[in-house]
Scaffold this active site. Structure first.
Site, PDB file in Angstrom:
ATOM      1  N   ARG A 177     -18.933 -20.358 -42.799  1.00  0.00           N
ATOM      2  CA  ARG A 177     -17.858 -19.398 -42.554  1.00  0.00           C
ATOM      3  C   ARG A 177     -18.453 -18.025 -42.284  1.00  0.00           C
ATOM      4  NH1 ARG A 177     -15.265 -16.037 -46.771  1.00  0.00           N
ATOM      5  NH2 ARG A 177     -13.379 -15.079 -45.922  1.00  0.00           N
ATOM      6  N   ARG A 205      -3.631  -0.562 -47.085  1.00  0.00           N
ATOM      7  CA  ARG A 205      -4.376   0.249 -48.040  1.00  0.00           C
ATOM      8  C   ARG A 205      -3.710   1.614 -48.195  1.00  0.00           C
ATOM      9  NH1 ARG A 205      -9.239  -2.122 -49.128  1.00  0.00           N
ATOM     10  NH2 ARG A 205      -9.979  -3.678 -47.628  1.00  0.00           N
ATOM     11  N   LYS A 247      -4.576 -19.284 -42.867  1.00  0.00           N
ATOM     12  CA  LYS A 247      -4.885 -19.021 -44.267  1.00  0.00           C
ATOM     13  C   LYS A 247      -3.571 -18.686 -44.978  1.00  0.00           C
ATOM     14  CE  LYS A 247      -8.473 -16.503 -45.211  1.00  0.00           C
ATOM     15  NZ  LYS A 247      -9.397 -15.331 -45.204  1.00  0.00           N
ATOM     16  N   THR A 264     -11.539 -20.051 -52.633  1.00  0.00           N
ATOM     17  CA  THR A 264     -11.519 -18.838 -53.443  1.00  0.00           C
ATOM     18  C   THR A 264     -11.761 -19.106 -54.926  1.00  0.00           C
ATOM     19  OG1 THR A 264      -9.799 -18.034 -51.927  1.00  0.00           O
ATOM     20  CG2 THR A 264     -10.395 -16.618 -53.754  1.00  0.00           C
TER      21      THR A 264
END
Length: 583
Positions: free
Chosen positions: A112, A153, A299, A359
């Site tokens: 990846r 953010r 994802k 993850t």
């Protein structure tokens, strides 16, 4: 031989009479297999005389690419007996040729490349190193280009660059670019400010701080702090309660995608997918590129994506799915994530879509040479659920023990797959019920191949394929033996590296020519299976399926049981094709 012959015939006859009566061609195809597929189990002395098929398939000479270097099997015997695949993220701890080779030998099937970090030049260099490694071992290696996606953010703070928020206080998010303080900070996403409403939740810094919207105005929202703490410059913001009206592709993502499509990558992953239309947007760009057939992966890390309204539609639009539990665990309650993981894996299994669980699988091994028992159980759960692959992130990208992490993951895979309960659970999900009213002859033959392989203790299932469609069907059935995919397409071989139980080999296009001799095609299948160490003794057999004429997408109408002894001992019937199989 007699028992194997009877078992093979019984499997196929059961299938033939379990399909809908109206599927006449499927019945004819399956019944024809009884007369041709099992005869190879009865040994015949002397050299069989090759007979040309109705397709006149012939092969001038065996290609050099049919055999891999001896280094292939020297890598690690355990590396070739696992079915669940392994993805590893490449980063500072693993970006050298030496380390990439160690990770591959330890078990990595797909590398990846995280486009959240690094330059295009660095990514191009990594692609080159991986393709050099692939050439050295003669084994296809997958490359996944993972786009960063829209990351929300906050702005910056004055003074020390941070502020302390206290539970119960008011805090404003606005469009003012002045440095923030303990009362406010900029959220440089005006479309988000317009979408948020009273009662919506905001999570800051991976959920360490929690805010609830109390009101909104022109260019701002006011919130109350539910969970306080330190907030600093450019910390991430999650919005679990709303579907954001933004494109899944930022300008950076579009630039990264354009670059990735100039490289020999095999999968492109889209982050923070919210709705099925996000995949449509990515697909439209890819279809108009120089790499229109690159595989796309969603994802799943937003609650909106795993809702009843969206999940199935997203899976239907993708070539693969990743359960990205990092951000999903931030935006959902922790106790919900294991349940959602199972739901996603089950849906992908039912549809035959490859699924990756990712993850924090071995998070402690970023700094420790050994994992926690809970982490091993986490990997095992994903495997028992039926995931095609499991992934490492920081463990292999920035950890102190990348090889040990990959090896430990492989050890857990091997242990679980050796458990009779794992095989029993896989078998329960497969059966004649798959041949419902929408079943095709390909579905029937694919299931027949699985049943035959189990009944006669075959060592592998060999599938000839172009785009990989029939291989995915074979892998969906979770056969008790490895699936060897033989294809003329490097792109297909590399993409299939992510799929459960599949080991691919690239054969020259001449193998699939219309004037090839079918006997020589079967010889290729045996040679590759021997090369992988799957056929060792002369008594070993492989189950081979193919779709004729070559190049018919998703077609599978030929099934043969092929002994490892080679063509000298094969009967004529094994290598002949009748009219039904050629149409």
């Amino acid at each position: 031989p007699c028992y194997a012959f009877e078992s093979t015939c019984l499997c196929i006859l059961q299938l033939a009479f379990s399909v809908p009566k109206r599927c006449e061609k499927m019945h004819r195809t399956l019944l024809a297999l009884v007369a041709t597929s099992a005869v190879a189990l009865v040994p015949r002395a002397g050299r069989a005389t090759p007979r040309k098929s109705a397709l006149r398939m012939s092969l001038a000479e065996p290609p050099a690419s049919a055999s891999a270097p001896s280094a292939l099997l020297q890598a690690s015997k355990e590396r070739w007996i696992k079915s669940t695949k392994q993805l590893a993220t490449v980063g500072p701890a693993s970006n050298t040729a030496e380390m990439l080779e160690k990770l591959f030998a330890a078990g990595v099937d797909v590398f990846r490349l995280n486009f959240s970090h690094g330059s295009h030049e660095e990514k191009a260099a990594l692609v080159g190193l991986i393709r050099d490694l692939e050439a050295k071992y003669g084994h296809p290696i997958g490359i996944l280009a993972d786009l960063q996606g829209p990351k929300l953010r906050v702005g910056v703070f004055g003074g020390s660059g941070k502020a302390m928020l206290v539970e119960g206080q008011q805090f404003r998010l606005d469009s003012d670019d002045e440095p923030g303080d303990a009362s406010r900070v900029m959220l440089p996403h005006p479309e988000i400010l317009k979408t948020l409403d009273k009662g919506d939740s905001l999570l800051v810094d991976d959920g360490k701080l929690r805010l609830t919207v109390t009101s909104r105005g022109d260019g701002f929202v006011d919130t109350v702090v539910d969970v306080g703490g330190a907030i600093s410059d450019r910390k991430g913001v999650n919005t679990p309660s709303v579907v954001l009206p933004i494109s899944p592709l930022t300008p950076k993502d579009r630039a990264d995608l354009a670059f990735a499509l100039t490289q020999p990558v095999d999968w492109v992953a889209l982050s923070f997918v919210q709705r099925p239309e996000d995949i449509d947007e990515l697909r439209a760009i890819v279809k108009n590129s120089a790499r229109p057939d690159v595989r796309l992966m969603a994802k799943l890390e937003k609650p909106a994506a795993v809702s009843e309204e969206s999940l199935e539609a997203i899976v239907d639009r993708c070539d693969g799915i990743m359960v990205a539990r990092g951000d999903l665990g931030v935006e959902m309650r922790p106790e919900d994530v294991p349940v959602v993981q199972k739901q996603i894996v089950q849906m992908c299994r039912a549809k035959g879509t490859p699924v990756v669980v990712a993850t924090q699988m071995l998070e402690s091994m970023i700094e420790s040479p050994t994992p926690t028992r809970a982490e091993c159980s986490d990997i095992a759960t994903a495997i028992y659920d039926g995931a095609d692959a499991v992934m490492l992130s920081a463990e292999s990208a920035a950890g102190a023990y990348p090889v040990e992490a990959v090896t430990m993951q492989r050890r857990v895979i091997s242990r679980v797959e050796a458990d009779p309960q794992y095989r029993a659970a896989s078998d329960e999900k497969v059966g004649f019920r798959y041949l419902g009213h929408r079943a095709t002859a390909t579905d029937a033959i694919t299931l027949a191949a699985r049943q035959v392989a189990s009944a006669i203790n075959a060592k592998c299932l060999v599938v000839f394929t172009d785009r990989g469609t029939t291989v995915l069907k074979a892998a969906q059935g979770r056969p008790p033996v490895p699936v060897v995919a033989l294809t003329p397409s490097p792109d297909t071989a590399r993409a299939l590296a992510l799929c459960w139980g599949v080991y691919s080999r690239i054969l020259p296009a001449s193998t699939f020519a219309e004037d090839a001799v079918f006997r020589d095609v079967l010889v290729q299948a045996v040679d590759v299976a021997r090369d992988y160490g799957l056929l060792v003794d002369d008594a070993d057999v492989a189950v081979v399926t193919a779709g004729l004429p070559w190049g018919t997408p998703g077609a599978s109408n030929v099934l043969r049981v092929v002994p490892a002894t080679g063509p000298n001992d094969w009967p004529d019937e094994l290598c002949n094709l009748d009219e039904e199989e050629c149409t």
